[in-house]
Design a protein around this motif. Sequence first.
Motif, short mmCIF file in Angstrom:
data_model
loop_
_atom_site.label_atom_id
_atom_site.label_comp_id
_atom_site.label_asym_id
_atom_site.label_seq_id
_atom_site.Cartn_x
_atom_site.Cartn_y
_atom_site.Cartn_z
N THR A 13 0.82 -1.21 0.00
CA THR A 13 0.00 0.00 0.00
C THR A 13 0.86 1.26 0.00
OG1 THR A 13 -1.75 -1.24 1.10
CG2 THR A 13 -1.90 1.17 1.20
N ARG A 16 1.89 2.86 -3.54
CA ARG A 16 0.82 3.23 -4.49
C ARG A 16 1.35 4.16 -5.58
NH1 ARG A 16 -3.64 6.92 -5.33
NH2 ARG A 16 -5.48 5.75 -5.94
N GLN A 17 2.02 5.25 -5.20
CA GLN A 17 2.50 6.20 -6.20
C GLN A 17 3.60 5.60 -7.07
OE1 GLN A 17 0.86 9.02 -6.89
NE2 GLN A 17 2.19 9.14 -8.67
N TRP A 42 -6.86 0.10 -8.55
CA TRP A 42 -6.42 -0.04 -7.16
C TRP A 42 -7.57 -0.57 -6.33
CZ3 TRP A 42 -1.56 0.28 -5.55
CH2 TRP A 42 -1.29 0.41 -4.19
N THR A 65 -2.28 -3.90 -1.03
CA THR A 65 -3.55 -3.67 -1.71
C THR A 65 -3.57 -4.50 -2.99
OG1 THR A 65 -3.70 -1.43 -0.82
CG2 THR A 65 -5.01 -1.91 -2.79
N VAL A 67 -4.37 -5.14 -6.77
CA VAL A 67 -4.55 -4.38 -8.00
C VAL A 67 -5.04 -5.34 -9.07
CG1 VAL A 67 -3.34 -3.10 -9.82
CG2 VAL A 67 -2.78 -2.68 -7.41
#
Length: 122
Positions: A13, A16-17, A42, A65, A67
Amino acid sequence: MSYIDGFVIAVPTANRQKFIEHAKTGDSVFIEYGATRVLECWGDDVPVGKQTDFRKAVQAKDDETVVFSWIEWPDKATRDAGMKKMMGDDPDPRVDPAKNPMPFDGARLIYGGFAPVVELVA
């Protein structure tokens, strides 16, 4: 009818970027080589199942997370040619993990190619 490559990934997580940046670089190569659409989604509402679920499929940890991604191609021949250009004997340097490292554990990535059998359009 089109051809679809599908992917499920567990991404930390906190990355993410980094994942978004990685995807933008790699996904533009898919488009250049013939894909008509690429979606990177996401996880937002990914329930835990009793027997199986997306999290279990990729062995997602509590700090990861899920995806869900797919690439749409006009047909399998275009997909095969595009993938060969990207990852064949002379792979495209933009998808070289040394230059565009994956911000996730690629060993737990699930992928496959799919021939659509039903398509409904609004």
